[in-house]
Design an enzyme around this catalytic site. Sequence first.
Site, mmCIF file in Angstrom:
data_model
loop_
_atom_site.group_PDB
_atom_site.id
_atom_site.type_symbol
_atom_site.label_atom_id
_atom_site.label_comp_id
_atom_site.label_asym_id
_atom_site.label_seq_id
_atom_site.Cartn_x
_atom_site.Cartn_y
_atom_site.Cartn_z
ATOM 1 N N THR A 35 3.199 -7.314 8.289
ATOM 2 C CA THR A 35 1.926 -6.797 8.766
ATOM 3 C C THR A 35 0.935 -7.915 9.047
ATOM 4 O O THR A 35 -0.159 -7.663 9.523
ATOM 5 C CB THR A 35 1.315 -5.824 7.751
ATOM 6 O OG1 THR A 35 1.137 -6.482 6.498
ATOM 7 C CG2 THR A 35 2.179 -4.612 7.575
ATOM 8 N N GLY A 36 1.330 -9.197 8.798
ATOM 9 C CA GLY A 36 0.405 -10.303 9.061
ATOM 10 C C GLY A 36 -0.786 -10.135 8.156
ATOM 11 O O GLY A 36 -0.708 -10.482 6.989
ATOM 12 N N THR A 37 -1.864 -9.657 8.683
ATOM 13 C CA THR A 37 -2.819 -8.892 7.910
ATOM 14 C C THR A 37 -4.068 -9.548 7.371
ATOM 15 O O THR A 37 -4.031 -10.626 6.795
ATOM 16 C CB THR A 37 -2.135 -8.211 6.718
ATOM 17 O OG1 THR A 37 -1.070 -7.422 7.187
ATOM 18 C CG2 THR A 37 -3.066 -7.331 5.962
ATOM 19 N N THR A 38 -5.142 -8.805 7.521
ATOM 20 C CA THR A 38 -6.337 -8.987 6.693
ATOM 21 C C THR A 38 -6.743 -7.619 6.197
ATOM 22 O O THR A 38 -6.973 -6.702 6.987
ATOM 23 C CB THR A 38 -7.498 -9.608 7.487
ATOM 24 O OG1 THR A 38 -7.065 -10.820 8.093
ATOM 25 C CG2 THR A 38 -8.671 -9.898 6.558
#
Length: 210
Positions: free
Chosen positions: A8-11
Amino acid sequence: MSVETLKTGTTTVGIKTKDGVILASERRATMGNIIAHSHVQKVFAISDNIGMTIAGLVGDAQLMVRFLQSEVALYSMKRGAPMTVGAAATLVANVIRQGFYLGLIVGGYDAKGGHIYSIDGAGGCIEDNYVSVGSGSLFALGVLEGKYKEGMTEEEGIDLAISALNSAIRRDSASGDGMLISVINKKGTKELSEDAIRVRAAELGFRYPN
């Protein structure tokens, strides 16, 4: 496409407000340097009073969401009362040590008010007023550190979540493609519409979705 390599990579962001909590994320999923998906669900309702954000491998994340939703529902049926936010966070922390490649935020509202917990892959579970997890978390945390204040209103919390995610989207290539924002308080869970987020972002002077 292998689920094991789809991340999800994500922040993700969790913020405690005066009347509840805000859970938020951007929407990009990556596979190495490739943007694999641009409309990924990373904020989930676990029950009426508890939510969770996900960062890490998609397959692990989906399994964890289904597991926690089931356990919280069973707890409520057996006990006749909703699970506390702290109990849900502890449950996830105990399970994640079995080999889930995830970083999670569990947040919600119970009889003692709003709570935000960050949970790492080793099973660490820490409550705080604000947290960020994921590849863009350093950028988001800079905004949270500078602008968070205790007793924030719901509106202030939403604006802060948008500002923190915007900072990460600008600098983290694995974060982007819009935002998801949920508000959890004594009334339950409310998800902001895409149009509402777009308007708020414009009022804050940010480009949206990227």
